[in-house]
Design an enzyme around this catalytic site. Sequence first.
Site, short mmCIF file in Angstrom:
data_model
loop_
_atom_site.label_atom_id
_atom_site.label_comp_id
_atom_site.label_asym_id
_atom_site.label_seq_id
_atom_site.Cartn_x
_atom_site.Cartn_y
_atom_site.Cartn_z
N GLY A 98 0.81 -1.23 0.00
CA GLY A 98 0.00 0.00 0.00
C GLY A 98 0.83 1.26 0.00
N GLY A 100 2.59 3.78 1.43
CA GLY A 100 3.17 4.00 2.75
C GLY A 100 3.72 5.40 2.88
N ASP A 133 8.43 5.77 8.18
CA ASP A 133 7.91 7.03 8.72
C ASP A 133 7.02 7.82 7.74
OD1 ASP A 133 9.79 7.78 6.90
OD2 ASP A 133 11.13 8.76 8.33
N ARG A 191 3.21 14.35 -7.16
CA ARG A 191 3.30 13.71 -8.46
C ARG A 191 1.91 13.45 -9.01
NH1 ARG A 191 5.78 7.68 -7.08
NH2 ARG A 191 4.05 7.04 -5.78
N ARG A 198 -1.74 0.00 -9.78
CA ARG A 198 -0.61 -0.90 -10.00
C ARG A 198 -1.11 -2.34 -10.14
NH1 ARG A 198 3.56 1.92 -6.71
NH2 ARG A 198 2.65 3.95 -6.33
N ASP A 268 4.33 -4.36 -7.23
CA ASP A 268 3.69 -3.16 -6.68
C ASP A 268 4.24 -1.89 -7.33
OD1 ASP A 268 5.92 -4.26 -5.05
OD2 ASP A 268 5.86 -2.31 -4.10
N ASP A 278 7.30 5.07 -9.64
CA ASP A 278 8.12 4.84 -8.44
C ASP A 278 9.61 4.91 -8.74
OD1 ASP A 278 5.83 4.71 -7.01
OD2 ASP A 278 6.27 2.81 -6.04
P1 AMP Z 1 9.27 0.77 -2.90
O1 AMP Z 1 10.00 -0.52 -3.12
O2 AMP Z 1 10.16 1.94 -2.66
O3 AMP Z 1 8.28 1.04 -3.98
O4 AMP Z 1 8.45 0.61 -1.53
C1 AMP Z 1 7.84 -0.59 -1.10
C2 AMP Z 1 6.80 -0.33 -0.03
O5 AMP Z 1 7.38 0.34 1.09
C3 AMP Z 1 5.66 0.58 -0.51
O6 AMP Z 1 4.46 0.07 0.02
C4 AMP Z 1 6.03 1.93 0.06
O7 AMP Z 1 4.90 2.73 0.27
C5 AMP Z 1 6.71 1.55 1.39
N1 AMP Z 1 7.67 2.59 1.80
C6 AMP Z 1 8.89 2.84 1.25
N2 AMP Z 1 9.50 3.87 1.89
C7 AMP Z 1 8.66 4.28 2.86
C8 AMP Z 1 8.71 5.32 3.86
N3 AMP Z 1 9.73 6.16 3.96
N4 AMP Z 1 7.64 5.44 4.66
C9 AMP Z 1 6.59 4.62 4.56
N5 AMP Z 1 6.48 3.63 3.67
C10 AMP Z 1 7.50 3.46 2.81
MG MG Z 2 6.79 1.50 -4.68
#
Ligand code: AMP
Ligand code: MG
Length: 513
Positions: A98, A100, A133, A191, A198, A268, A278
């Site tokens: 989700g 985050g 965070d 953005r 997704r 995702d 992303d």
């Molecule tokens: P990514 O591989 O960067 O696309 O992130 C994978 C998952 O981790 C996604 O669900 C993001 O929303 C969550 N995520 C990555 N960085 C953070 C952050 N700083 N705070 C909260 N959720 C994060």
């Molecule tokens: Mg991502």
Amino acid sequence: MNLQNITQQYLKFFPGDFSGNTRQRQTPKVLFSSVKPVGFNNPELILFNGKLSEEIGLGTFEENDLNFLVANDLPENIVSYATAYAGHQFGNWAGQLGDGRAIFAGEIANREGKTTEIQWKGAGATPYSRSADGRAVLRSSVREYMMSEAMFHLGIPTTRALSLALTGENVIRDMMYDGNPKAEKGAVVIRTAESFLRFGHFELISSQKETELLKKLTDFTVENYFPEIKSGGIQKYRDFFTTVCKKTAELMSEWFRVGFVHGVMNTDNMSILGLTIDYGPFSMLDEYDLNFTSNTTDLPGRRYAFGKQPQVSQWNLWQLANALFPLIDDTKFLEQTLDEYSSYFWEQHDGMMAAKFGFDKVMEGDDVFFTDWQKLMVALKLDYTLFFTELERLEQDTARESFFDKVSYMARTPELIQELENFIKKYNERKNLNSISPEASKALMKKTNPCFLLRNYLLYEAIEELNLGKKDLMGKLLHALQNPYQEIYPEFSVKRPSTYEGVSGCSMLSCSS
Ligand code: AMP
Ligand code: MG
């Protein structure tokens, strides 16, 4: 800005969790949770994309809009939310993930009625932040803003960037995951995309066996974003899957055209519309290397290496096929469509490579020519982008030595020059078979091969400068990336300087955001 025109169709259409609770948790059977951004009291504007704002219907920026850019004091019509999705990460089912670190403001319609979704990245935690965070640092925000805009101007489907603002807060990050956390400046990027849906959204709902909701989500997606699909019943879902496969194959061919390495192609991070989405530990290729991965977390497997991206997409499409199975219920069809993905990708790829060389069409024997070229690129350690821009400029009598020095990361030897010479001879013979004029061939090369590439070392230098409060290099890079097929600043059309070899942030990056 016309903030009062922002609407939220998700909230009307789909089941959601309106508790407003940001505690990290599983939220089964819903597509989103309403969530309030934290709000930042001392924002500072770094970049605003006025042209995009006008285009999507948000209008002009005024001073008091700065609050909106960091999601401060939102107007009452905006009930912000984060969506729930799932995914396969590095080949393994990761369950619920989700948004985050992203929070939706909703969507805005422009004069033609076209809607665009708007989200803040880095505006605070959501139920999907897991143990993180929900904040973003300046470094990763600049990278996302600049690279998404660079891809747009290269003509590649992508999400876009509307603004970049400092939050006035520090964020703690362990950039190299080596136990040395540091305080970095926090930032928020806004953005936009026609849709941020997704593969993972479909996987989540399907994994919960919520077939009715899966149907509703797919119907919504087709109706809003796939106007070309006119069929009904099961055929509609088949056509949907076939179209997603095609769009994904086209995107992979486009990434190959410019040498884009995404770095984290988990399901995702795969857009259902075939957009580049992303921006994390991405990199543009410097020297041509099919095995290059830009993500330190991707070592040693190199699952997401440059050359593997089309195959990994196909693997990801398998996961999407599994998710859509309850709607399509036809294994044979899904398998056949996934096979066709491969042939369609190669067809796109070969046509694209031919255009890079200035050939009007793919001819018999070109597969051998392309393979010879790949061998040359690796043997002489040639820069992917410069190779083509220099090839386009090469006249019969141009010194091969200067071509080599400009393009190769190796020291020149007579043997290597001879190899280059042999290839150029073959190239000229092949070009003579063209049925278009030499001028038309040159024009084809010019529009297929960018002169300007937003290389990681350039981003790194711009971020270093920005941390010192200077925006000059960033401004120049923005100008250059808006005109990638023209050489505006010759100083950017060079190989990655040797001083940057192996410097963290210049070729490889971690996921830390
Ligand atoms: P990514 O591989 O960067 O696309 O992130 C994978 C998952 O981790 C996604 O669900 C993001 O929303 C969550 N995520 C990555 N960085 C953070 C952050 N700083 N705070 C909260 N959720 C994060
Ligand atoms: Mg991502």
